[in-house]
Each structure stands twice: as structure tokens, then as C-alpha cells.
Design an enzyme around this catalytic site. Structure first.
Site, mmCIF file in Angstrom:
data_model
loop_
_atom_site.group_PDB
_atom_site.id
_atom_site.type_symbol
_atom_site.label_atom_id
_atom_site.label_comp_id
_atom_site.label_asym_id
_atom_site.label_seq_id
_atom_site.Cartn_x
_atom_site.Cartn_y
_atom_site.Cartn_z
ATOM 1 C CG ASP A 66 -7.803 3.223 6.613
ATOM 2 O OD1 ASP A 66 -9.046 3.069 6.523
ATOM 3 O OD2 ASP A 66 -7.262 4.288 6.957
ATOM 4 C CG ASP A 104 -4.333 0.460 9.539
ATOM 5 O OD1 ASP A 104 -4.596 -0.182 8.477
ATOM 6 O OD2 ASP A 104 -3.757 1.552 9.533
ATOM 7 C CD GLU A 144 -2.392 1.208 2.813
ATOM 8 O OE1 GLU A 144 -2.941 2.246 3.198
ATOM 9 O OE2 GLU A 144 -2.363 0.158 3.505
ATOM 10 C CG ASP A 202 -0.344 0.250 6.604
ATOM 11 O OD1 ASP A 202 0.732 -0.248 6.227
ATOM 12 O OD2 ASP A 202 -0.662 1.432 6.409
#
Length: 653
Positions: free
Chosen positions: A518, A516, A441, A514
Site C-alpha cells: 500500500d 509495504d 501517509e 509505509d
């Protein structure tokens, strides 16, 4: 050098060629000399065409309103066809003294009652050669006429009368009036192994019965074969709709209510009947007819039908304010369509004696006018069906554009790959075995990953933010998305129907986002893309999820990594002393991790943990889940959230 303009007499005299060598074929001799000119050859198809010629004459009587029943009896070597129409005239013909009208029709080409509109307003037999051609090519033919309470009979052999036309004692039979023809093909023309296939004729006869609602056909054959009954009364009150219903009995259609109807042309020029529907699997078919004659190659009536449907759809799109309808082509609309079209017109013009294509110019305008008006009304009246069809046509549109895009991508792939190294950090191994590509990303994470990788077998492809949701996106957005285009090119195996697993450039495709919310969202979008466009990549075990840590726990010289909050608490209890001051740092993203840490925790095969993405045994579960969470209907997502919201605890928002 020889003078090519030498006008001297040739050394060798030419063979004699005088008027006596000019052969004049009389009567039915041309038919026996060149049967291919009249029935297309002498093969099995031509043999069965003889049956069609006689049967079409009987159907013309029915279509014109003079017959209600036709009887056909089939044996392997001969066929008998009877109708209860008016019966062929048997009185003397004014232009042929000493011959009856019946004998003239049977022995003279281009003779009959269908050259003018006074006897038959619409007819399939127009050239006046059908009955005479069958007579010429038959070893023997017997004809019987019943008119005005009397019966006449005559016999022929190879087109020549062998008996006079005689009035016979009125015998009981199927019908008290009409014409009966019984013939056996000539072995000199068709060979010794003559065989009428009952199934071929039965299929043809049933199709004819669908074309005219009022006709009743009495079928019989000498042997039961291939599921063909020995006796049956064939009648279809629903006409073409009965035909389509029978053909689609085991096929799921887009709408349950077929578009069917009939209409009359202006100025009493004829009429038409039709029925139309679409199959969900996209497999379509169509049959067109003129005056009950199958027009295998279509023609002007088919053109008018297609133009009428196409224009009606465009007008309807404007009426409901759906601008996207203007993008539909005739291919989008007719893919998966199943339709039957039957027209009855005066003096139609066909291409060739076998009448496989209608070329009457006016038919296009006449058919288009009625179909356009009727289909517009149908679309307005049946709103639910209209919306389902529009959705179906949009699906066809997207498939067409996708195929076009795939072809363009294949042609452009070699040049596009030259630009990829600016974004794709490829590995040095040439073969796919033991290689992997990390989908990361953003450029920041991509920079760290490129430094942390093993250049020999690890490739890095940075993606910018959240990619497109391919389930709810239009085909235009899908094809215009640069991230997905680059991803497809980097993998090298194509997408959709052009996917070829053998061309996959890497053994493992690893999604590394990541740790998380998102990151999970981006991973879910990527998994959805692979599921929709490259499902076999998942089925064959090539797709993985990397497991980067969310926390770094440090105390003194000791450093550990936790993948989530639960893992963090476990490490604090087990790996560190109570009351120890542990430094806990939360990674905001992979781009903030030093390359050495990223390699140690996530990319090195020695320490990393990968999750393989798998398909469940019941793939329908996946279909339903993807449609609910990623599809175009927000109410499905709302229902999912309401059902599962109570399970969510300690959300990372």
C-alpha cells in the site's frame, strides 16, 4: 472676475472667413488630397493595396463566370494586370456626353457596374472607387480593352486623361479579350522610394488562387527574391483544401480527413466554401473571405461559421449520449483549429473602404444553417475522427479549467496558507536551502513524524490515504482534490504551466510511506503527480523516497532494522549467532513506530538512506510507462501484467 457670459465684441477682429474660403474638390481631387480615406494611408501597406484593387476587379470577372485567366507582371516600380473577361465597356456613357464608359469609371468616384445585381451577382469591389482611386494616385496609368475582336487604349497621369480613347491595331498578347491595366504609383503621394515587394504580392495572389478553383493566374516578376519565382502558373484545383494542406504540410493534425465542403444559400443569395481541421500542438489560425476579399477582422460570416460548428458538436453529443460534451465551450472546440471560410454573397456590407470586416447581418444565419447541418453529418459519417476530436476537445476543456483553477489558487493562496498550519507542521527556517518536507501517509504517521523531526529544517505534511491518480482523473476531480491542493500550496511553487521552481519552499521533497504494498502504491501515485504537474522538480533532483524499515530484529541488547525480507535474512545470517532466538517484529506502518525509532531509522540525516527520483535520458520511456500503468486504457495495464507476471515472486499481498 471676468464675466464668461459677456456678449460684447472681442477686442481683436476675427480673421476673414467667407464663402470664397469654402473649397470644392472635384473629380479625383479628394483622393489626392486625402488618400488615407480611400486606401488607409500612404505607407507600404497602402501602396500594395493599389494592386489589390485592380486584381480584385479581375477576380470579380472570374467569380462571375466571365474570366478564366489573370496575368500579373510585377516590377519594383509598376504593376500590370490583365484578365480575359468581358472588358470594360468603351461605348459613350448616356449621362456624360462626350465621355466613354471607360473614362467615366477611371475619373469618377462611385462609378461602375457593381451597384446592381444585373452585371455582377457577387463582387468584391462594391463602392465604385477602386479603379478611379488607383488612377488618381498613379504617376501614369495605361489601360487597354479588348472587346468583340477590337482593341482600345487610353493613357492617364495623376487621374487625368493625357490621350483620347483610341482604337488600336489588334496586337497579339495573353488574351484576345478582357482588360489590361498598367500603373506606376505617384512619388508625390508615396515618396520617391517606391518599391513593390514581389513576395508580398505573390503571397496575396496565391491566396486568391486558392479561393476560386477555376482560376489560372500567370505570374511574372522582374527579379527573383525571397524564394519568389520569376514566372509561374498558379492554379489550385482543390481550392481551400489545397491551401490548408499546404499550410499544414509540416504540422501534425488531429484527424487526417479535414471537414471541407461547399453550399448554396437559399433564394439564390450566394454560396460558401470551407475547410477545417485541428493541430495536435494547439496552434491554430483562420482566414475568412467575402467575394475573395480578405476579411482580416472577420465579421458576420465568421460568427455564423463558429456558431454552426458549436451547435453541431452539442447536438452530436446529445445523439451519442455523451453528457460531458455539454460542458464544452466554443473556446474548447476552436482551440487549435485551422479553418478557411470563403463566402460569395450579393451586395455585402463591409466596414470601411478597405473591407476588413463583413457586417452583413443575414450572413450569420445563412452560414450557420449550412455549417451546422453539414458538420453534424460529417461527425456521424466519420466516427473514428469524431471520437478523436471529442477526446481532443476534452483535453482543451481540462486545460482551460486548470488555468482557471490556477488563477483562483494564486489569488486565494495567501488566505489558504493561513489554514495550512493545522495540517502542515512547517519548519522554522525561512529559506529553502537545507530544508525538507516529508509527505507522510495518514495522521497517525504524521503524529510520529512531527515528534521525530528536527523542527529547524524538517516540515511534515500528512496525506489521507491514496491520493488521486492524476493521469486518469478528469480535470474536475483534479481541481476538487483537497490533498493535492494542500500539497501544491505547501510547496509554494505552483503546478502545471504555473510551476516555478524558484518558488519551491523546500530544498528536498521526501515521500515517506509505509514499507509495504500500500505504501508503494501511494508513493507511485505521488511520483506520478510530480511527473505530470511538476516534472522539473524531478529533473532538478528535488524529489526523494525515504526508506523506512519493515522489520525490527532484537536479541538481548542488540537491535537492528531491515528494510525488506532479503535484508532481514542477510542480517540474521551475519549479525546474529546461529540458533539465537531473535525477536522479529514487523512494522504495520510508520504510525506504529515510536518517534525515536522513526527518527533513528528514517529521518535523521546521520543514519537514514534516501533514494533520489531521477528522469532517464530517454524520457519517452517514462511517457510510455506512465501511460501504460496509470493511464485510462486498462488493456495496456493488462498487457503489462501478462508480460511481466512471471518476474513476480513471493508477493506481499
Amino acid at each position: 472676475m471676468k464675466n464668461i457670459f459677456d456678449t460684447s465684441s472681442p477686442k481683436k477682429p476675427a480673421a476673414s472667413y467667407t464663402a470664397e474660403h469654402i473649397e470644392v474638390l472635384e473629380g479625383l481631387e479628394p483622393v489626392r488630397k486625402r488618400p488615407g480615406m480611400y486606401i488607409g494611408g500612404t505607407d507600404e501597406k497602402a501602396l500594395h493595396h493599389l494592386v489589390a484593387e485592380i486584381f480584385d476587379n479581375a477576380m470579380d470577372e472570374a467569380v462571375s463566370g466571365f474570366a478564366t485567366k489573370i496575368a500579373i507582371s510585377v516590377s519594383t516600380t509598376h504593376v500590370e494586370i490583365a484578365d480575359n473577361g468581358r472588358g470594360i465597356p468603351v461605348d459613350p456613357h448616356p449621362k456624360f456626353p462626350g465621355k466613354s464608359a471607360l473614362e467615366v469609371i477611371l475619373t469618377t468616384l462611385h462609378s461602375g457596374g457593381k451597384f446592381k445585381d444585373t452585371v455582377y451577382q457577387t463582387a468584391g469591389g462594391l463602392h465604385g472607387v477602386g479603379l478611379s482611386v488607383v488612377n488618381a494616385l498613379s504617376k501614369n496609368l495605361e489601360i487597354q480593352v479588348r472587346r468583340q475582336g477590337k482593341m482600345w487604349a487610353q493613357s492617364y497621369a495623376q487621374g487625368v486623361p493625357v490621350t483620347l480613347l483610341e482604337e488600336k491595331t489588334f496586337e497579339s498578347g495573353f488574351f484576345i479579350q478582357g482588360t489590361t491595366v498598367k500603373f506606376a504609383p505617384d512619388p508625390e503621394i508615396f515618396g520617391e522610394n517606391i518599391y513593390f515587394n514581389p513576395k508580398t504580392i505573390y503571397t496575396f495572389i496565391k491566396a486568391k488562387a486558392f479561393l476560386f478553383k477555376g482560376i489560372e493566374i500567370l505570374w511574372s516578376c522582374s527579379e527573383k527574391t525571397d524564394g519568389v519565382p520569376k514566372k509561374e502558373i498558379i492554379k489550385f484545383p482543390g481550392g481551400l483544401n489545397d491551401f490548408l494542406t499546404t499550410e499544414l504540410a509540416e504540422t501534425k493534425t488531429v484527424v487526417s480527413n479535414s471537414f471541407e465542403g461547399s453550399g448554396t444559400f437559399s433564394d439564390n443569395k450566394g454560396r460558401l466554401e470551407w475547410v477545417l481541421n485541428w493541430t495536435e500542438n494547439g496552434d491554430g489560425f483562420y482566414h475568412t473571405y467575402c467575394n475573395t476579399i480578405p476579411t482580416i477582422l472577420g465579421g458576420t460570416h465568421e460568427t455564423g461559421f463558429r456558431q454552426g460548428i458549436f451547435k453541431a458538436v452539442k447536438t452530436f453529443g446529445e445523439r451519442i449520449g455523451n453528457k460531458r460534451v455539454s460542458q464544452l465551450t466554443a473556446e474548447d472546440i476552436f482551440t487549435g483549429s485551422c479553418f478557411l471560410l470563403s463566402v460569395f454573397i450579393r451586395q455585402p456590407q463591409f466596414q470601411g473602404q478597405t473591407k476588413e470586416k463583413l457586417v452583413s447581418g443575414e450572413a450569420t444565419r445563412l452560414v450557420e444553417s449550412i455549417i451546422k447541418d453539414q458538420f453534424e453529418h460529417w461527425l456521424i459519417r466519420y466516427k473514428d475522427e469524431s471520437m478523436m476530436l471529442i477526446e481532443y476537445w476534452f483535453h482543451n476543456l481540462e486545460e482551460r479549467l486548470k488555468k482557471k483553477q490556477d488563477k483562483e489558487m494564486q489569488r486565494a493562496a495567501p488566505t489558504k496558507r493561513l489554514r495550512l498550519p493545522g495540517k502542515l507542521a512547517d519548519c522554522s527556517l525561512d529559506k529553502a536551502a537545507d530544508t525538507e518536507i516529508f509527505l507522510v501517509e495518514g495522521d497517525s504517521a504524521g503524529g510520529s513524524a512531527k515528534q521525530a523531526r528536527d523542527r529547524k529544517n524538517q516540515a511534515i505534511l500528512p496525506l489521507r490515504g491514496k491520493i488521486l491518480n492524476v493521469v486518469s482523473a478528469t480535470i474536475e476531480k483534479l481541481h476538487g482534490n483537497q490533498e493535492l491542493s494542500d500539497l501544491t500550496l505547501a510547496l509554494g511553487c505552483g503546478a502545471g504551466k504555473n510551476f516555478d521552481l524558484k518558488k519551491l519552499r523546500y530544498e528536498r521533497v521526501i515521500i515517506m510511506t509505509d514499507a509495504d504494498v500500500d505504501g508503494a502504491h501511494i508513493a507511485s501515485l505521488l511520483i506520478t503527480f510530480f511527473y505530470k504537474e511538476m516534472p522539473d522538480l524531478i529533473r532538478q533532483g528535488h524529489l526523494y523516497l525515504a526508506q523506512p524499515p519493515l522489520y525490527r530484529l532484537s536479541h538481548g541488547q542488540k537491535s537492528l532494522y531491515a528494510k525488506d525480507d532479503e535484508h532481514k535474512e542477510q542480517l540474521l545470517k551475519k549479525e546474529f549467532k546461529a540458533n539465537a532466538h531473535v525477536d522479529i517484529s514487523r512494522f504495520k506502518g510508520l504510525g506504529e513506530m515510536p518517534p525515536a525509532q522513526l527518527k533513528e531509522t528514517t529521518m535523521s540525516p546521520k543514519n537514514r538512506m534516501l533514494l533520489r527520483v531521477k528522469m532517464p535520458e530517454d524520457e519517452q520511456e517514462v511517457v510510455d510507462l506512465v501511460e501504460s500503468l496509470m493511464g485510462k486504457k486498462p488493456e495496456l495495464r493488462f498487457n503489462f501484467i501478462q508480460t511481466n507476471a512471471f518476474k513476480a515472486e513471493d508477493l506481499d499481498i
